[in-house]
Design an enzyme around this catalytic site. Structure first.
Site, PDB file in Angstrom:
ATOM      1  N   CYS A   1     -11.870  -4.307  -1.487  1.00  0.00           N
ATOM      2  CA  CYS A   1     -10.798  -4.034  -0.526  1.00  0.00           C
ATOM      3  C   CYS A   1     -11.301  -3.432   0.784  1.00  0.00           C
ATOM      4  CB  CYS A   1      -9.761  -3.113  -1.157  1.00  0.00           C
ATOM      5  SG  CYS A   1      -9.186  -3.678  -2.769  1.00  0.00           S
TER       6      CYS A   1
ATOM      7  N   ASN B   1      -1.312  -7.819  -3.019  1.00  0.00           N
ATOM      8  CA  ASN B   1      -2.611  -7.214  -2.733  1.00  0.00           C
ATOM      9  C   ASN B   1      -3.671  -8.310  -2.793  1.00  0.00           C
ATOM     10  OD1 ASN B   1      -5.127  -5.943  -2.918  1.00  0.00           O
ATOM     11  ND2 ASN B   1      -4.365  -4.248  -4.146  1.00  0.00           N
TER      12      ASN B   1
ATOM     13  N   HIS C   1      -5.293  -1.308   4.226  1.00  0.00           N
ATOM     14  CA  HIS C   1      -5.373  -2.236   3.101  1.00  0.00           C
ATOM     15  C   HIS C   1      -4.035  -2.248   2.383  1.00  0.00           C
ATOM     16  CE1 HIS C   1      -6.235  -4.022  -0.684  1.00  0.00           C
ATOM     17  NE2 HIS C   1      -6.331  -2.890  -1.346  1.00  0.00           N
TER      18      HIS C   1
END
Length: 331
Positions: free
Chosen positions: A122, A287, A256
């Site tokens: 990430c 995500n 993020h």
């Protein structure tokens, strides 16, 4: 005595353009709740996710990367042959070698540009931007392509309640180029591998030789939430200090896209004024790990084109535990 000729340096770099590619399948919460004995309401309350996008069988992460990269290159007014380096952040490459970046470089007509992958999950996109900025300022490249590309649906256990319902597929890309004025601040980045078990794979690839199951992602949600909110807020503040700006100087905040509750708590910790646009792409994309920041930037600029030219704080954090943040001028 003969001396080595020095490489020309530049005042700064900036993001010239951004491109995006999302999975072609829209997956609502109701499609996932059965195996995890949950509900649409529970997922929305815990994560803010309404739907996530996933890619069809046969579509690989490199295909998404190519689509996003072509848009970014075209928007920058360039051809593939004008890309001097390609950096891809991914944990979704289907092979150990060759790198996804090398395959992408050939597809884009950017050969023989140097190309390499980053495995920072990430935080990988922020890592890539930091390296692209350094390459351009050092005079080693005029234009660098940075891509975050993931097909996380391939590492999902549909019965897992810790992370499976969060994950989506997509790619985001930016072209970083030379600039008379710095458009990318000094990066604040790091890692703490002592927390490796917080977000991890269930087993190593080699264990499949002995009949183990295909590795999937797991996380300790409570630990991740606490770490992201309290520790990463400190990193975000350090990034603002490194850029020499205050929260009210920002046009946008692009974290993020891990969890909507984390994003909202982040904004409180940073005391962001209402004038700062906050990226919340997670609601309909999910995500997407390394792809999430450029995807969120792309959507934010589509919805709010007037933000172009303003300053954005971007921060990635996740498996490793690794993190990276910088302030950028929006393309």
């Amino acid at each position: 005595m003969t001396t080595i000729q020095s490489t020309a340096t530049r005042a700064g770099s900036r993001i010239l353009a951004v491109g995006a590619a999302r999975g072609d399948l829209v997956v609502p919460n109701d499609d996932l709740v059965g195996p995890i004995d949950s509900s649409d309401e529970w997922i929305r309350q815990r994560t803010g996710i309404i739907t996530r996008v996933r890619a069809s069988e046969g579509v690989e992460a490199v295909d998404l990367a190519e689509t996003a990269a072509r848009e970014a290159i075209e928007r920058a007014g360039l051809e593939g042959s004008q890309i001097d380096a390609v950096i891809v952040s991914t944990i979704s490459n289907t092979v150990q070698t060759p790198s996804m970046a090398a395959l992408l470089t050939e597809r884009l007509g950017a050969t023989p540009a140097p190309a390499f992958d980053i495995s920072a999950a990430c935080a990988g996109y922020a890592y890539g931007v930091a390296q692209a900025d350094a390459l351009v300022r050092a005079g080693l490249a005029e234009h660098v392509l940075v891509v975050g590309a993931e097909k996380l649906s391939e590492v999902v256990d549909p019965t897992d309640r810790s992370i499976s319902f969060l994950l989506g597929d997509g790619a985001g890309a930016v072209v970083v180029g030379a600039s008379d004025e710095p458009g990318i601040s000094a990066s604040v980045w790091g890692s703490d591998g002592s927390h490796w078990e917080t977000i991890r794979m269930t087993n190593p690839l080699g264990s499949m030789r002995d009949g183990a199951a295909w590795p999937t992602l797991r996380q300790d949600g409570q630990k991740v939430f606490r770490w992201a909110v309290w520790e990463m807020a400190k990193v975000a503040k350090r990034a603002l200090d490194a850029a020499g700006i205050r929260p009210e100087d920002l046009a946008a905040f692009i974290p993020h896209q891990a969890n909507m509750r984390i994003i909202d708590e982040f904004a409180k910790q940073l005391q962001l004024p209402d004038s700062v646009a906050i990226a919340r792409d997670i609601a309909t994309t999910g995500n997407t790990s390394a792809a999430s920041i450029p995807l969120a930037m792309h959507r934010l600029l589509e919805e709010r084109p007037e933000l172009s030219g303003g300053l954005a704080l971007q921060i990635g954090f996740g498996a490793g535990l690794v993190y990276g943040a910088q302030v950028v001028t929006l393309p």
